[in-house]
Design a protein around this motif. Structure first.
Motif, PDB file in Angstrom:
ATOM      1  N   VAL A  59     -32.018 131.614  32.826  1.00 12.68           N
ATOM      2  CA  VAL A  59     -31.144 132.680  32.319  1.00 12.68           C
ATOM      3  C   VAL A  59     -30.181 133.121  33.418  1.00 12.68           C
ATOM      4  CG1 VAL A  59     -31.068 134.961  31.254  1.00 12.68           C
ATOM      5  CG2 VAL A  59     -33.038 133.475  30.863  1.00 12.68           C
TER       6      VAL A  59
ATOM      7  N   ALA B 145     -35.421 138.453  27.656  1.00 10.35           N
ATOM      8  CA  ALA B 145     -34.875 137.190  27.158  1.00 10.35           C
ATOM      9  C   ALA B 145     -35.987 136.231  26.753  1.00 10.35           C
ATOM     10  CB  ALA B 145     -33.986 136.550  28.228  1.00 10.35           C
TER      11      ALA B 145
ATOM     12  N   VAL C 208     -30.564 136.275  25.176  1.00 10.84           N
ATOM     13  CA  VAL C 208     -29.907 135.193  25.872  1.00 10.84           C
ATOM     14  C   VAL C 208     -30.188 133.924  25.125  1.00 10.84           C
ATOM     15  CG1 VAL C 208     -29.864 133.866  27.992  1.00 10.84           C
ATOM     16  CG2 VAL C 208     -30.166 136.331  28.072  1.00 10.84           C
TER      17      VAL C 208
END
Length: 395
Positions: free
Chosen positions: A136, A312, A347
């Motif tokens: 990420v 995420a 994400v």
């Protein structure tokens, strides 16, 4: 209770956060450890602590993909393998604390990484047995952490001002229709001041009063900077906030100007300040005087990215459509307020790109240097955790 894990491997510290799959989406910090790996003379690795006998590596996370490996005594190790070993150690330590494996792991990386560097880290993680992992970009993790607390409408933008001990970056991200974030623009500071330079500036102020040959601890300066009140005392010398701000004003102005160039004509909904270097109110004040939007940070801004990585990872497991939008945005406060901070906050899962060739570089005539072959497989087998550090758990 099932959980997911977010890991932020910084230059100075590595932070891990977990997010529960049942209940709220808030992430909690469970581990903070120095980003140090040491090879001992017995051929084993320890993490986070330095012994006088051995060879220590630091700052390797930012050098993933670098063709020049680290030399640790008899071993030659690429930066991505050191980073993967540290991530593996973190996962094992968190599993020991939580009593079960995480459902998914998200690891952050600088936004400027391309497919080559991401592929190198993915490959190194597989080599040490970490397969179920998403990479990420750091500004997207910061935005996810913000989105846990505040509703971010599709097509709206957020700016991220990130200042750590050894790195500065400025980014703009956009909320997509699918309730994920995408990177719009990013500037990685190359010759920009960083948190370590501010520590040096404080040390210089103290040394100016004690004498140029006086010893001033950099660690003491860093701790004082992070807890700056009306004044601090370093090595017996009192330095007022106004004196320090005057000393670092050129650095602050330079960083804010770089951030403004990165934002361009975009009008963000808010600026998120992340990284331990933004603890001082001077950065919030300078940004507030420059941009026409809210400027926000957490009480511990150095934890924002790790917590966003955990959020995420949760979205990878449950999907963004299963997460309700935040209802209360009253926790957002301006940085000029006395309370100063608020808990910031999908994400898209990074593609598991195959190994690609490194990006082209200008031709340079360099005499060849014969290096011994790396022995990473042996290092992976002998990795020896140092045990739980008494100061590693964060409240």
């Amino acid at each position: 209770m099932s959980y997911v894990l977010g890991v932020d491997v910084g230059t100075t510290r590595t932070t891990a956060a977990v997010c529960r799959l049942e209940g709220g989406r808030d992430a909690e910090i469970v581990l903070v450890v120095p980003s140090l790996l040491q090879l001992t003379d017995a051929g084993t690795f320890s993490v986070g602590e330095v012994d006088p006998v051995g060879w220590t590596a630091s700052g390797f996370a930012r050098r993933v993909g670098d063709a020049v490996p680290f030399s640790l005594g008899p071993e030659v190790v690429p930066a991505e393998e050191l980073t993967a070993l540290l991530v593996m150690w973190v996962i094992n330590d968190v599993v020991a604390r939580q009593g079960e494996q995480p459902r998914h792991v998200a690891v952050t990386h600088p936004a400027g990484w391309g497919p080559y560097r991401r592929g190198q880290l993915h490959g190194a993680l597989r080599q040490v047995g970490v397969h179920d992992v998403t990479l990420v970009p750091e500004p997207l993790a910061a935005a996810e952490n913000h989105a846990v607390r505040a509703r971010v409408l599709p097509d709206s933008t957020l700016a991220v001002f990130s200042l750590g001990s050894h790195a500065f970056s400025a980014s703009v991200v956009r909320r997509t229709q699918g309730r994920t974030f995408e990177l719009v623009n990013h500037v990685e500071g190359v010759d920009q001041p960083v948190g370590g330079d501010l520590d040096d500036a404080l040390a210089a102020l103290v040394r100016g009063r004690l004498g140029k040959d006086a010893f001033v601890s950099v660690a003491e300066c860093e701790a004082a900077k992070r807890a700056f009140g009306p004044s601090v005392v370093v090595a017996g010398v009192e330095v007022t906030r106004d004196e320090f701000v005057e000393e670092i004003r050129p650095a602050v102005d330079q960083l804010v100007a770089t951030f403004v160039r990165a934002a361009g004509a975009v009008q963000p909904e808010a600026v998120l300040m992340v990284g331990g270097g933004v603890r001082m109110p001077v950065f919030g004040d300078a940004l507030s005087a420059t941009v026409d939007c809210r400027v926000l940070a957490e009480a511990a801004p150095e934890h924002s990215v790790a917590k966003g990585a955990a959020v995420a990872a949760r979205l990878v497991v449950v999907g963004p459509e299963a997460e309700p939008e935040p209802l209360d945005t009253s926790v957002l406060v301006h940085t000029r307020e006395a309370s100063l901070r608020f808990p910031v906050g999908e994400v898209a899962q990074a593609d598991d790109e195959e190994f690609t060739a490194p990006p082209p570089r200008p031709p340079v005539d360099v005499s060849p240097l014969e290096l011994p072959p790396p022995r990473s497989k042996r290092m992976t087998r002998v990795l020896k955790p140092t045990g739980r550090r008494s100061g590693s758990r964060s409240d």
